[in-house]
Design an enzyme around this catalytic site. Structure first.
Site, PDB file in Angstrom:
ATOM      1  N   ASP A  91      -8.142   6.749  -8.311  1.00 28.19           N
ATOM      2  CA  ASP A  91      -8.828   5.483  -8.561  1.00 28.19           C
ATOM      3  C   ASP A  91     -10.351   5.603  -8.462  1.00 28.19           C
ATOM      4  O   ASP A  91     -11.060   4.597  -8.447  1.00 28.19           O
ATOM      5  CB  ASP A  91      -8.337   4.397  -7.600  1.00 28.19           C
ATOM      6  CG  ASP A  91      -8.624   4.726  -6.141  1.00 28.19           C
ATOM      7  OD1 ASP A  91      -9.090   5.851  -5.851  1.00 28.19           O
ATOM      8  OD2 ASP A  91      -8.363   3.869  -5.275  1.00 28.19           O
ATOM      9  N   THR A 149      -7.560   8.665  -0.249  1.00 26.67           N
ATOM     10  CA  THR A 149      -7.115   7.425   0.377  1.00 26.67           C
ATOM     11  C   THR A 149      -6.149   7.803   1.484  1.00 26.67           C
ATOM     12  O   THR A 149      -5.232   8.602   1.270  1.00 26.67           O
ATOM     13  CB  THR A 149      -6.406   6.520  -0.643  1.00 26.67           C
ATOM     14  OG1 THR A 149      -7.337   6.123  -1.647  1.00 26.67           O
ATOM     15  CG2 THR A 149      -5.841   5.278   0.027  1.00 26.67           C
ATOM     16  N   GLU A 154       0.806  -1.213   0.000  1.00 22.59           N
ATOM     17  CA  GLU A 154       0.000   0.000   0.000  1.00 22.59           C
ATOM     18  C   GLU A 154       0.845   1.270   0.000  1.00 22.59           C
ATOM     19  O   GLU A 154       0.427   2.294  -0.552  1.00 22.59           O
ATOM     20  CB  GLU A 154      -0.931   0.010   1.224  1.00 22.59           C
ATOM     21  CG  GLU A 154      -1.989  -1.079   1.230  1.00 22.59           C
ATOM     22  CD  GLU A 154      -3.123  -0.787   0.268  1.00 22.59           C
ATOM     23  OE1 GLU A 154      -3.407   0.394   0.009  1.00 22.59           O
ATOM     24  OE2 GLU A 154      -3.727  -1.762  -0.225  1.00 22.59           O
TER      25      GLU A 154
END
Length: 272
Positions: free
Chosen positions: A75, A80, A57
């Site tokens: 995305d 995020t 990640e």
């Protein structure tokens, strides 16, 4: 990760916690997995799991440095952030901030709660820009915010994945494979979600709990996982499976015992 993930994963957690051990969807704090007594929720194994996920990640083994991480990676899931990539567009970032605010009213992120509720299910930053990223990083200095991230990670992803894997008779590597898949793909009825990936694997090979070979089943699960990853542009690099989890499987390291060596996105990592 998907827009309906929050509700779906809460349901998944409730179901896995409530069904008896005789079921394939059962809770699992009453016995070791087939590969031995070690479990992924043992502190030493959990630390390995956190570092493995962080390598994929965040391209770093220092998972505790990721509480402050936040960006829009393009995305379609908005911002995020955090230790496993909580997203403003999928509801789990909202869950973290709600929990943090319940424990620390008036915190620096509390004013963003209305905006986080509005953007849930979208890629929008409306009401979050320009201050939210800086305030997220500022909140990461607060131990209570870090604890909220830990607790939501465990409630929604880690604990349900371990329960399901142990119910399926899997050892530590299999428990990690389930956890990593649940973090990325989420739950619910989505054809690319974790339950669908597991269902494909069960069609191809029996779980150890049903008399199957653990290596054969995990091979089927990882095959189903990489197929699902390739269906989404944001996930089409399958190295976190192919040059990490499959490496451990080929080595027969079903217990995730160090030393561990793997690659993600071409970067080399080692534990032990």
């Amino acid at each position: 990760m998907h827009a309906a993930r929050r509700a779906a994963l809460s349901l998944l957690a409730a179901v896995t916690a409530a069904v008896p051990m005789t079921s394939a969807r059962s809770a699992a704090h009453s016995g070791p997995a087939s590969s031995g007594a070690a479990r992924l929720d043992h502190p030493a194994k959990k630390e390995i799991a956190m570092r493995l996920v962080s390598s994929a990640e965040n391209s770093s083994l220092d998972w505790q440095a990721q509480y402050a991480y936040i960006e829009d990676i393009g995305d379609g899931r908005g911002y995020t952030g955090g230790i496993i990539g909580f997203c403003s567009g999928t509801g789990d970032m909202l869950d973290v901030v709600e929990l943090y605010t319940a424990r620390r009213p008036g915190n620096v992120l509390a004013p963003y709660l209305p905006a986080l509720r509005r953007v849930d299910g979208t890629a929008s930053h409306e009401g979050l820009d320009p201050g939210f990223p800086d305030d997220w990083r500022r909140a990461a200095h607060d131990p209570e915010f870090r604890r909220a991230q830990d607790d939501e990670r465990d409630r929604v992803y880690f604990d349900p994945a371990v329960r399901q894997a142990v119910a399926d008779g899997l050892g530590v590597l299999g428990q990690f494979a389930y956890y990593d898949a649940l973090v990325m793909h989420g739950g619910g009825d989505d054809p690319l979600g974790f339950p669908a990936i597991r269902a494909q694997a069960v069609q191809r090979a029996r779980t150890p709990a049903r008399g199957g070979d653990e290596t054969a089943y995990l091979t089927a699960f990882l095959d189903a996982r990489t197929w699902a990853m390739r269906q989404e542009r944001a996930h089409e690099d399958t190295s976190r499976v192919d040059t990490a989890q499959r490496v451990f499987l080929r080595e027969g390291n079903l217990n995730l015992d160090p030393p561990l060596r793997w690659q993600v996105y071409g970067d080399h990592y080692r534990i032990g």
